[in-house]
Design an enzyme around this catalytic site. Structure first.
Site, PDB file in Angstrom:
ATOM      1  CE1 TYR A 136      26.626 -22.728  19.891  1.00 38.89           C
ATOM      2  CE2 TYR A 136      28.563 -24.259  19.997  1.00 38.89           C
ATOM      3  CZ  TYR A 136      27.204 -23.991  20.417  1.00 38.89           C
ATOM      4  OH  TYR A 136      26.630 -24.885  21.437  1.00 38.89           O
ATOM      5  CE  LYS A 186      11.640 -16.463  18.910  1.00 42.03           C
ATOM      6  NZ  LYS A 186      10.464 -16.806  19.941  1.00 42.03           N
ATOM      7  CG  ASP A 218       9.111 -19.507  21.043  1.00 43.14           C
ATOM      8  OD1 ASP A 218       9.168 -20.288  20.070  1.00 43.14           O
ATOM      9  OD2 ASP A 218       8.563 -18.765  21.336  1.00 43.14           O
ATOM     10  CG  ASP A 242      24.436 -26.716  22.661  1.00 45.04           C
ATOM     11  OD1 ASP A 242      24.919 -27.654  23.059  1.00 45.04           O
ATOM     12  OD2 ASP A 242      24.613 -25.649  23.185  1.00 45.04           O
ATOM     13  CG  ASP A 246      22.487 -30.663  26.493  1.00 42.93           C
ATOM     14  OD1 ASP A 246      23.047 -31.529  25.608  1.00 42.93           O
ATOM     15  OD2 ASP A 246      23.141 -30.267  27.579  1.00 42.93           O
TER      16      ASP A 246
HETATM   17  C1  IPM Z   1      27.821 -30.399  22.488  1.00 38.31           C
HETATM   18  C2  IPM Z   1      28.620 -29.293  23.555  1.00 38.31           C
HETATM   19  C3  IPM Z   1      29.643 -28.422  22.831  1.00 38.31           C
HETATM   20  C4  IPM Z   1      28.872 -27.393  22.090  1.00 38.31           C
HETATM   21  C5  IPM Z   1      30.472 -27.737  23.763  1.00 38.31           C
HETATM   22  C6  IPM Z   1      31.262 -28.436  24.603  1.00 38.31           C
HETATM   23  C7  IPM Z   1      31.151 -26.510  23.020  1.00 38.31           C
HETATM   24  O1  IPM Z   1      27.569 -28.553  24.359  1.00 38.31           O
HETATM   25  O2  IPM Z   1      28.552 -31.115  21.758  1.00 38.31           O
HETATM   26  O3  IPM Z   1      26.616 -29.888  22.460  1.00 38.31           O
HETATM   27  O4  IPM Z   1      27.981 -26.387  22.414  1.00 38.31           O
HETATM   28  O5  IPM Z   1      28.375 -27.695  20.888  1.00 38.31           O
HETATM   29 MG    MG Z   2      25.680 -29.302  23.956  1.00 35.87          MG
END
Ligand code: IPM
Ligand code: MG
Length: 347
Positions: A136, A186, A218, A242, A246
């Site tokens: 990042y 990884k 993975d 990240d 999700d």
């Molecule tokens: C998160 C989001 C952010 C990230 C974006 C908005 C830059 O996806 O907070 O998970 O990738 O960290």
């Molecule tokens: Mg995110």
């Protein structure tokens, strides 16, 4: 106790408004709220997603309540001016290196998950994601190769001290839960991950009471849908965290209920719902504010040690859910303000 309220874009302002109502209702002596602009909203007003005036506020407070940033109508801007830079910039400028993303299924809401209820019902995990390093924040660019084609590149790296400090957060979190920590990397392919693993193992010597395991990312993605109940605390890098966070939120099935904390050394923290700005439903008064309200609870707990007040908010949200107060994301029809009212009534 100074709290910055950065509502941001899309549904950010609507959901943040309800969380502020809840904070106000607690009538906590000495609590002061200061509003500031971030994201696309800040770009339109100040020409930058994280203008100096906002950064000044951020540096002067003890905690930040954050809505959401993201505005696809600004995606044509150079990267440094895009709305997302507001949250990335705050993470970096304030040293918010530890991202706590709990994913827990609320009782009675097991059916919201696309996983079978007997699988989703067991989800109660915490992802500890490193937030200041990795690919990042490494050098990046686009270059032209000898044959004339363009090549995009991003540098992935972790220094030992970056891994060490997030590992400590992971082990301490595990001590406060069931004593199990799974480090995700990884290491079969990446040097960055091999160093990560070596450092996590070294840190584990300080925590003989925590059972440490390692998993390739993975495989972790597979196990998260196969048997998510087996996870307790996961510690991982910025990019893997990240993606997996999700995925974990989708396993729970109710992204409108999940809060998060991004912590620096000490008590400073930024608290935000894990959902985004959801431009498709912005301004309609139908967004679920519960994740932001629960983020305010995390704020009171982590930044101010107000455990009783935090628990009061969480109990009020749980009671509203138990009484069937559900937003569209949970298959119900309650609107943003209606949900805020329902939580307030049960506070
Ligand atoms: C998160 C989001 C952010 C990230 C974006 C908005 C830059 O996806 O907070 O998970 O990738 O960290
Ligand atoms: Mg995110």
């Amino acid at each position: 106790m100074r709290i910055a309220v950065f509502a941001g874009d899309g549904i950010g302002p609507e959901v943040t408004e309800q969380a502020v109502r809840v904070l106000d209702a607690l009538e906590i002596a000495g609590l002061e709220l200061i509003e500031g602009d971030v994201g696309g909203a800040a770009y339109r007003k100040h020409g930058h997603p994280l203008p100096p005036v906002t950064l000044d506020i951020a540096r002067s407070v003890d905690a930040i309540l954050f809505g959401a940033v993201g505005d696809f109508t600004l995606d044509h801007l150079e990267r440094a001016l895009r709305p997302e830079q507001a949250v990335l910039g705050l993470r970096k400028e304030l040293g918010l290196f530890a991202n706590l993303r709990p994913a827990t299924v609320f009782k009675g809401l097991e059916d919201l998950s696309t996983l079978r209820p007997e699988v989703s019902g067991k989800i109660d995990l915490l992802i500890v994601r490193e937030l200041n390093g990795d690919v990042y924040f490494g050098e990046k660019g686009t270059r032209t190769l000898a044959d004339g084609q363009r090549q995009g590149w991003d540098m992935m790296s972790y220094a030992e001290d970056e891994v060490r400090r997030i590992a400590h957060v992971g082990f301490k979190a595990a001590q406060g839960r069931s004593g199990k920590l799974c480090s995700v990397d990884k290491a079969n392919v990446l040097e960055t991950s091999q160093l990560w693993r070596d450092v996590v193992i070294a840190v584990s010597k300080d925590y003989p009471d925590v059972e440490l395991t390692h998993m390739y990312v993975d495989n972790a993605a597979m196990q998260l849908v196969k048997n998510p109940g087996a996870f307790d605390v996961i510690v991982t890098g910025n990019l893997f965290g990240d993606i997996l966070s999700d995925q974990a939120s989708m396993c729970v099935g109710s992204i409108g209920l999940l809060a998060s904390a991004s912590l620096a050394d000490g008590t400073l923290g930024l608290y935000e719902p894990i959902h985004g700005s959801a431009p498709d439903i912005a301004g309609k008064g139908i967004a679920n504010p519960m994740a932001t309200i629960l983020s305010a609870a995390m704020l009171l707990r982590h930044s101010f040690g107000l455990e009783a007040q935090a628990a009061r908010i969480e109990a009020a949200v749980a009671a509203a859910l138990a009484d069937g107060v559900k937003g569209g994301d949970l298959g119900g029809s309650a609107g943003t303000k209606e949900i805020g009212d329902a939580v307030l009534a049960r506070l």
